[in-house]
Scaffold this motif. Structure first.
Motif, short mmCIF file in Angstrom:
data_model
loop_
_atom_site.label_atom_id
_atom_site.label_comp_id
_atom_site.label_asym_id
_atom_site.label_seq_id
_atom_site.Cartn_x
_atom_site.Cartn_y
_atom_site.Cartn_z
N GLY A 278 0.82 -1.21 0.00
CA GLY A 278 0.00 0.00 0.00
C GLY A 278 0.85 1.26 0.00
O GLY A 278 0.56 2.21 -0.74
N THR A 279 1.90 1.27 0.82
CA THR A 279 2.78 2.43 0.87
C THR A 279 3.51 2.62 -0.45
O THR A 279 3.62 3.75 -0.95
CB THR A 279 3.81 2.27 2.01
OG1 THR A 279 3.12 2.15 3.26
CG2 THR A 279 4.74 3.46 2.08
N ALA A 280 3.99 1.54 -1.02
CA ALA A 280 4.69 1.63 -2.32
C ALA A 280 3.75 2.16 -3.40
O ALA A 280 4.15 3.00 -4.22
CB ALA A 280 5.24 0.26 -2.70
N ALA A 281 2.50 1.71 -3.40
CA ALA A 281 1.53 2.17 -4.40
C ALA A 281 1.23 3.66 -4.21
O ALA A 281 1.13 4.42 -5.18
CB ALA A 281 0.25 1.36 -4.29
N PHE A 282 1.11 4.09 -2.95
CA PHE A 282 0.83 5.49 -2.66
C PHE A 282 1.99 6.37 -3.10
O PHE A 282 1.78 7.44 -3.71
CB PHE A 282 0.58 5.66 -1.16
CG PHE A 282 0.41 7.09 -0.74
CD1 PHE A 282 -0.78 7.77 -0.97
CD2 PHE A 282 1.44 7.77 -0.10
CE1 PHE A 282 -0.94 9.09 -0.59
CE2 PHE A 282 1.28 9.09 0.30
CZ PHE A 282 0.09 9.75 0.05
N ILE A 283 3.21 5.98 -2.81
CA ILE A 283 4.38 6.77 -3.18
C ILE A 283 4.50 6.88 -4.70
O ILE A 283 4.76 7.96 -5.24
CB ILE A 283 5.65 6.16 -2.55
CG1 ILE A 283 5.63 6.38 -1.04
CG2 ILE A 283 6.91 6.76 -3.17
CD1 ILE A 283 6.75 5.70 -0.29
N ASP A 284 4.29 5.77 -5.41
CA ASP A 284 4.34 5.81 -6.88
C ASP A 284 3.26 6.73 -7.43
O ASP A 284 3.50 7.50 -8.38
CB ASP A 284 4.17 4.41 -7.45
CG ASP A 284 5.39 3.53 -7.23
OD1 ASP A 284 6.48 4.08 -6.95
OD2 ASP A 284 5.26 2.29 -7.32
N TRP A 285 2.07 6.69 -6.85
CA TRP A 285 0.95 7.50 -7.32
C TRP A 285 1.24 8.98 -7.11
O TRP A 285 1.00 9.81 -7.99
CB TRP A 285 -0.32 7.08 -6.59
CG TRP A 285 -1.58 7.68 -7.11
CD1 TRP A 285 -2.38 7.18 -8.10
CD2 TRP A 285 -2.20 8.91 -6.67
NE1 TRP A 285 -3.47 8.01 -8.29
CE2 TRP A 285 -3.38 9.07 -7.44
CE3 TRP A 285 -1.89 9.85 -5.71
CZ2 TRP A 285 -4.23 10.16 -7.27
CZ3 TRP A 285 -2.73 10.94 -5.54
CH2 TRP A 285 -3.90 11.11 -6.31
N MET A 286 1.77 9.33 -5.94
CA MET A 286 2.08 10.73 -5.64
C MET A 286 3.19 11.25 -6.54
O MET A 286 3.15 12.41 -7.00
CB MET A 286 2.47 10.89 -4.16
CG MET A 286 1.32 11.02 -3.22
SD MET A 286 0.42 12.56 -3.49
CE MET A 286 -0.96 12.35 -2.38
N ALA A 287 4.20 10.43 -6.77
CA ALA A 287 5.29 10.85 -7.66
C ALA A 287 4.76 11.08 -9.07
O ALA A 287 5.17 12.04 -9.76
CB ALA A 287 6.39 9.79 -7.67
#
Length: 293
Positions: A278-287
């Motif tokens: 979930g954290t990895a997906a959120f970081i990729d989405w924000m970037a």
């Protein structure tokens, strides 16, 4: 030994110190603004010193308040960490961000929650620009400054680019803004206590203003921008952070010049930990969102 202050009052102080605004603190705490004010007044009475200076357009921490804030923040961080360790894996992604980035971050968080309700995000705002993962239990944080150490696995969001902004009507009003010299006729709004942002832009524009120190100073970028939308003066802000205001024509850029400061916003993670899916997906989405500006 003096009796310790009540824990709810200390928590209220922590939230108000992060927001520098009673109304926003009340919204986060789900209580009335009057209740927030009474709790702070009771805490100040208990401690025997003032924590905030009340000003016409917001709050600022007193010296005692500034000294108390990081200690109380650490205490609640330890409490939260203890609860998480005892209670097991937490569900929501814990994100820390400085208040100055909220105008950019908040609408994107709303979109994220609409697209990924399975990965809720709990946001903690602060006037600080960094994070100390040794004492703060966050899954990720947005930080502002020079590029962080590689151990924090920084993801670059965007560079700071300063430019003056104001209400659209001010540009063509009785004292129009055609050149940087026209700023002499307007109140300058400073997003911080110092005047560094305006000085940086004016130096790049090749202009010296006698009214630089006569403007209004604020504790946060958000306060300065809110006042600017009312046509009261000209603020200096980061072009990327106020893109939504520009698109909605709440603010306008009187000049084309945008000045890079060499500082930027980054999304960082705790070192030596494996990010959840979930954290990895959120970081990729924000970037990705940052690249789409």
């Amino acid at each position: 030994m003096k009796r310790l202050p009540p824990l709810p009052a200390l928590h209220t102080f922590l939230v108000v110190a992060q927001c520098c605004n009673f109304t926003r603190a009340a919204e986060q705490l789900h209580i009335t603004q009057g209740a927030v004010s009474r709790q702070i007044a009771g805490l100040e009475s208990h401690l025997g010193f003032a924590l905030f200076m009340r000003q016409a357009r917001g709050l600022s921490l007193t010296q005692q308040g500034r000294e108390l804030f990081p200690r109380i923040q650490q205490v609640f961080g330890l409490i939260e960490e203890a609860v998480q360790v005892v209670g097991g894996q937490r569900q929501a992604l814990q994100l820390k961000a400085p208040t100055c980035v909220m105008r950019w971050l908040w609408p994107r968080l709303m979109r994220w929650q609409a697209e990924r309700p399975d990965i809720p995000v709990e946001l903690t705002t602060t006037v600080q620009h960094g994070v100390d993962f040794r004492h703060e239990a966050f899954d990720a944080a947005i930080v502002y400054g020079p590029e962080p150490a590689a151990g924090l696995r920084p993801r670059h969001l965007f560079d700071e680019q300063l430019t003056p902004v104001c209400a659209p009507a001010l540009i063509t009003g009785p004292q129009p803004l055609r050149t940087a010299d026209d700023l002499r006729q307007h109140m300058l709004l400073h997003p911080t206590r110092d005047e560094q942002d305006w000085e940086t832009w004016l130096t790049a524009a090749g202009v010296q203003l006698p009214n630089l120190s006569q403007g209004q100073h604020f504790e946060t970028l958000d306060l300065a921008m809110s006042v600017a939308t009312q046509g009261i003066g000209v603020a200096i802000g980061d072009w990327a952070l106020i893109a939504e205001d520009l698109a909605q024509q709440r603010l306008a850029m009187p000049f084309e010049l945008k000045v890079r400061t060499g500082l930027a916003y980054y999304l960082v993670q705790p070192p030596r930990t494996t990010a959840s899916d979930g954290t990895a997906a959120f970081i990729d989405w924000m970037a990705h969102e940052a690249r789409q500006r």
